[in-house]
Design a protein around this motif. Structure first.
Motif, PDB file in Angstrom:
ATOM      1  N   SER A  38      15.882  -2.583 -13.499  1.00 43.36           N
ATOM      2  CA  SER A  38      15.905  -2.442 -12.547  1.00 43.36           C
ATOM      3  C   SER A  38      15.078  -2.346 -11.535  1.00 43.36           C
ATOM      4  O   SER A  38      14.888  -3.291 -10.277  1.00 43.36           O
ATOM      5  N   LEU A  39      13.999  -2.343 -12.400  1.00 44.24           N
ATOM      6  CA  LEU A  39      12.196  -3.220 -12.359  1.00 44.24           C
ATOM      7  C   LEU A  39      12.553  -4.295 -12.472  1.00 44.24           C
ATOM      8  O   LEU A  39      11.926  -5.560 -11.269  1.00 44.24           O
ATOM      9  N   LEU A  40      13.147  -5.272 -13.147  1.00 45.76           N
ATOM     10  CA  LEU A  40      13.372  -6.870 -13.877  1.00 45.76           C
ATOM     11  C   LEU A  40      14.524  -7.218 -12.230  1.00 45.76           C
ATOM     12  O   LEU A  40      13.626  -8.755 -12.054  1.00 45.76           O
ATOM     13  N   LEU A  41      15.043  -6.061 -12.558  1.00 48.62           N
ATOM     14  CA  LEU A  41      15.857  -6.782 -11.035  1.00 48.62           C
ATOM     15  C   LEU A  41      15.293  -6.999  -9.995  1.00 48.62           C
ATOM     16  O   LEU A  41      15.447  -7.967  -8.923  1.00 48.62           O
ATOM     17  N   ALA A  42      14.153  -5.966  -9.052  1.00 45.42           N
ATOM     18  CA  ALA A  42      13.345  -5.817  -8.394  1.00 45.42           C
ATOM     19  C   ALA A  42      12.765  -7.021  -7.944  1.00 45.42           C
ATOM     20  O   ALA A  42      12.873  -7.726  -6.918  1.00 45.42           O
ATOM     21  N   TYR A  43      12.413  -7.425  -9.171  1.00 46.48           N
ATOM     22  CA  TYR A  43      11.484  -8.897  -8.945  1.00 46.48           C
ATOM     23  C   TYR A  43      12.119  -9.761  -8.805  1.00 46.48           C
ATOM     24  O   TYR A  43      12.091 -10.507  -7.821  1.00 46.48           O
ATOM     25  N   GLU A  44      13.722  -9.973  -8.685  1.00 48.13           N
ATOM     26  CA  GLU A  44      14.259 -11.329  -8.537  1.00 48.13           C
ATOM     27  C   GLU A  44      14.412 -11.515  -7.345  1.00 48.13           C
ATOM     28  O   GLU A  44      15.157 -12.590  -6.288  1.00 48.13           O
ATOM     29  N   ALA A  45      15.353  -9.856  -7.154  1.00 44.66           N
ATOM     30  CA  ALA A  45      15.659  -9.645  -5.922  1.00 44.66           C
ATOM     31  C   ALA A  45      14.541  -9.550  -4.596  1.00 44.66           C
ATOM     32  O   ALA A  45      15.018 -10.114  -3.247  1.00 44.66           O
ATOM     33  N   THR A  46      13.030  -9.521  -4.563  1.00 47.11           N
ATOM     34  CA  THR A  46      12.642  -9.664  -3.460  1.00 47.11           C
ATOM     35  C   THR A  46      11.675 -10.857  -3.663  1.00 47.11           C
ATOM     36  O   THR A  46      10.696 -11.242  -3.527  1.00 47.11           O
ATOM     37  N   ARG A  47      12.718 -12.146  -4.713  1.00 45.96           N
ATOM     38  CA  ARG A  47      10.588 -13.316  -4.646  1.00 45.96           C
ATOM     39  C   ARG A  47      11.142 -13.648  -3.436  1.00 45.96           C
ATOM     40  O   ARG A  47      10.198 -14.843  -3.557  1.00 45.96           O
ATOM     41  N   ASP A  48      12.649 -13.356  -3.179  1.00 45.33           N
ATOM     42  CA  ASP A  48      11.951 -14.433  -0.766  1.00 45.33           C
ATOM     43  C   ASP A  48      11.378 -14.227  -0.248  1.00 45.33           C
ATOM     44  O   ASP A  48      11.898 -14.452   0.869  1.00 45.33           O
ATOM     45  N   LEU A  49      10.843 -12.637  -1.240  1.00 43.27           N
ATOM     46  CA  LEU A  49      10.238 -12.221   0.966  1.00 43.27           C
ATOM     47  C   LEU A  49       8.962 -12.596   1.090  1.00 43.27           C
ATOM     48  O   LEU A  49       8.543 -13.513   0.092  1.00 43.27           O
ATOM     49  N   ALA A  50       8.891 -12.759   2.646  1.00 40.64           N
ATOM     50  CA  ALA A  50       7.856 -13.872   3.401  1.00 40.64           C
ATOM     51  C   ALA A  50       6.584 -12.679   3.315  1.00 40.64           C
ATOM     52  O   ALA A  50       6.800 -12.163   3.699  1.00 40.64           O
ATOM     53  N   LEU A  51       5.356 -13.534   3.064  1.00 42.03           N
ATOM     54  CA  LEU A  51       4.203 -13.763   3.342  1.00 42.03           C
ATOM     55  C   LEU A  51       3.613 -13.662   4.591  1.00 42.03           C
ATOM     56  O   LEU A  51       3.696 -15.093   5.082  1.00 42.03           O
ATOM     57  N   VAL A  52       2.083 -13.424   4.890  1.00 44.05           N
ATOM     58  CA  VAL A  52       1.547 -14.154   6.016  1.00 44.05           C
ATOM     59  C   VAL A  52       0.127 -13.102   4.943  1.00 44.05           C
ATOM     60  O   VAL A  52      -0.053 -12.664   4.525  1.00 44.05           O
ATOM     61  N   PRO A  53      -0.770 -13.963   6.050  1.00 43.87           N
ATOM     62  CA  PRO A  53      -2.289 -14.517   5.613  1.00 43.87           C
ATOM     63  C   PRO A  53      -3.122 -12.944   5.779  1.00 43.87           C
ATOM     64  O   PRO A  53      -2.411 -12.340   6.668  1.00 43.87           O
ATOM     65  N   ARG A  54      -4.001 -12.401   4.316  1.00 46.84           N
ATOM     66  CA  ARG A  54      -4.790 -11.053   5.113  1.00 46.84           C
ATOM     67  C   ARG A  54      -6.210 -11.539   4.688  1.00 46.84           C
ATOM     68  O   ARG A  54      -6.319 -11.672   3.427  1.00 46.84           O
ATOM     69  N   ASP A  55      -7.011 -11.680   6.070  1.00 47.83           N
ATOM     70  CA  ASP A  55      -8.376 -11.055   5.049  1.00 47.83           C
ATOM     71  C   ASP A  55      -9.041 -10.486   4.967  1.00 47.83           C
ATOM     72  O   ASP A  55      -8.720  -8.580   4.950  1.00 47.83           O
ATOM     73  N   ILE A  56      -9.710 -10.428   3.045  1.00 44.68           N
ATOM     74  CA  ILE A  56     -10.189  -9.205   2.750  1.00 44.68           C
ATOM     75  C   ILE A  56     -11.821  -9.428   2.367  1.00 44.68           C
ATOM     76  O   ILE A  56     -12.089 -10.629   2.097  1.00 44.68           O
ATOM     77  N   CYS A  57     -12.152  -8.643   1.473  1.00 46.50           N
ATOM     78  CA  CYS A  57     -13.357  -8.629   0.458  1.00 46.50           C
ATOM     79  C   CYS A  57     -13.157  -8.183  -0.962  1.00 46.50           C
ATOM     80  O   CYS A  57     -12.973  -7.243  -0.993  1.00 46.50           O
ATOM     81  N   ALA A  58     -12.992  -9.881  -1.704  1.00 45.08           N
ATOM     82  CA  ALA A  58     -13.227  -9.328  -3.174  1.00 45.08           C
ATOM     83  C   ALA A  58     -14.836  -8.744  -3.348  1.00 45.08           C
ATOM     84  O   ALA A  58     -15.455  -8.635  -2.631  1.00 45.08           O
ATOM     85  N   PRO A  59     -14.681  -8.482  -4.629  1.00 39.74           N
ATOM     86  CA  PRO A  59     -16.048  -8.608  -5.318  1.00 39.74           C
ATOM     87  C   PRO A  59     -17.141  -9.237  -5.076  1.00 39.74           C
ATOM     88  O   PRO A  59     -18.443  -9.240  -4.722  1.00 39.74           O
ATOM     89  N   SER A  60     -16.419 -10.373  -5.001  1.00 37.66           N
ATOM     90  CA  SER A  60     -17.134 -11.251  -4.979  1.00 37.66           C
ATOM     91  C   SER A  60     -17.604 -11.788  -3.446  1.00 37.66           C
ATOM     92  O   SER A  60     -18.094 -13.848  -3.488  1.00 37.66           O
ATOM     93  N   GLY A  61     -17.140 -11.444  -3.111  1.00 33.51           N
ATOM     94  CA  GLY A  61     -17.408 -12.297  -1.185  1.00 33.51           C
ATOM     95  C   GLY A  61     -15.722 -12.150  -0.357  1.00 33.51           C
ATOM     96  O   GLY A  61     -14.819 -11.749  -1.479  1.00 33.51           O
ATOM     97  N   PRO A  62     -15.628 -12.786   0.777  1.00 33.53           N
ATOM     98  CA  PRO A  62     -14.564 -12.768   1.321  1.00 33.53           C
ATOM     99  C   PRO A  62     -13.645 -13.595   0.809  1.00 33.53           C
ATOM    100  O   PRO A  62     -13.511 -14.712  -0.007  1.00 33.53           O
ATOM    101  N   MET A  63     -12.503 -13.200   1.361  1.00 33.83           N
ATOM    102  CA  MET A  63     -10.976 -14.570   0.167  1.00 33.83           C
ATOM    103  C   MET A  63      -9.731 -13.597   1.989  1.00 33.83           C
ATOM    104  O   MET A  63      -9.685 -13.337   2.411  1.00 33.83           O
TER     105      MET A  63
END
Length: 212
Positions: A38-63
Motif C-alpha cells: 500500500s505504501l508503494l501504491l500510495a507513491y504512484e496514486a499521489t504522483r499528480d498532487l499539486a505543489l506550491v512554493p514555500r520559503d524556508i530557511c535550510a541549514p545553509s541559508g534561505p531557499m
C-alpha cells in the motif's frame, strides 16, 4: 476516452505480490505485505498532487521549497478489506482525512448493497483515493465512487492490489474520469466472480475470518 490502468512494475512490487499470492503466507505475513504494497501504491496514486512554493530557511541559508497545495488528501476505504490498505497509506500521509464505505456483494447475483457511509465534510477540496484490494467485477468499486462523487469529490483515484480486465472495463464505462492504480492486471474472472490467478479473498486472509 478512458485511460489505461497504471500497473506498477517495480521489482519490489512484483516480489511482494508473489509472496502475497502464496497460499502458505500466514495472516500476519499477509497483513505486513499488504501494508508494504500500500505504501508503494500510495507513491504512484499521489504522483499528480499539486505543489506550491514555500520559503524556508535550510541549514545553509534561505531557499524556496515545495509543499502540497490545498487540503490535500482523503483516503476512502471500502469495508472491510480496504482497511488493509489504509494503514500503509496513512503511514505515508498521516494528515489525510479518512472516509469509509460499507458495501456487501451478493455472492450469487454479484449485486452490491450499501450498509455504511461516512465521509469528511470537506471532500470537495481534496483528492480522494478509494481503496479496495481487489477490482474484480468492478460493481463495488463503481458503486463506491458514485457515492464519493455524490459527496462532492471531483478528483478521484482508485487504488487496488489486483485488477481483472472485466473490472477495469466496468469502471471505465461507469467512471471514465477515475484513474486506476494497481499492482497487477490479472487474466480474468472465474465463474464465481473471483480474480484468476488472484490471491483468494483478501478480507479473509487479512483478518483470519470468513465474510458471511
Amino acid at each position: 476516452m478512458s485511460a489505461s490502468p497504471i500497473v506498477l512494475t517495480h521489482p519490489l512490487v512484483r516480489h511482494k505480490l508473489t509472496r502475497l499470492r502464496d497460499k502458505t503466507t500466514s495472516t500476519a505475513g499477509f497483513r505486513r505485505l499488504t501494508r508494504e504494497l500500500s505504501l508503494l501504491l500510495a507513491y504512484e496514486a499521489t504522483r499528480d498532487l499539486a505543489l506550491v512554493p514555500r520559503d524556508i530557511c535550510a541549514p545553509s541559508g534561505p531557499m524556496v521549497g515545495e509543499e502540497l497545495d490545498g487540503k490535500k488528501l482523503c483516503f476512502v476505504s471500502i469495508l472491510r478489506a480496504g482497511n488493509g490498505l489504509l494503514d500503509g497509506m496513512l503511514d505515508l500521509v498521516p494528515s489525510a482525512r479518512v472516509g469509509h464505505i460499507g458495501l456487501k456483494r451478493d455472492h450469487d447475483t454479484l449485486e452490491v448493497s450499501e450498509y455504511y457511509f461516512n465521509m469528511p465534510g470537506d471532500v470537495p477540496g481534496r483528492t480522494c483515493i478509494v481503496l479496495d484490494p481487489m477490482l474484480a467485477t468492478g460493481h463495488s468499486a463503481a458503486a463506491a465512487i458514485t457515492r464519493v462523487k455524490e459527496a462532492g469529490a471531483r478528483d478521484i483515484v482508485f487504488a487496488c492490489l489486483l485488477a481483472a480486465p472485466e473490472g477495469v472495463a466496468h469502471m471505465q464505462e461507469k467512471h471514465p474520469d477515475v484513474r486506476i492504480v494497481t499492482c497487477s492486471l490479472d487474466k480474468k474472472l472465474d465463474e464465481n466472480g473471483y480474480i484468476v490467478p488472484g490471491l483468494g479473498d483478501a478480507g479473509d486472509r487479512l483478518f483470519g475470518t470468513r465474510d458471511r
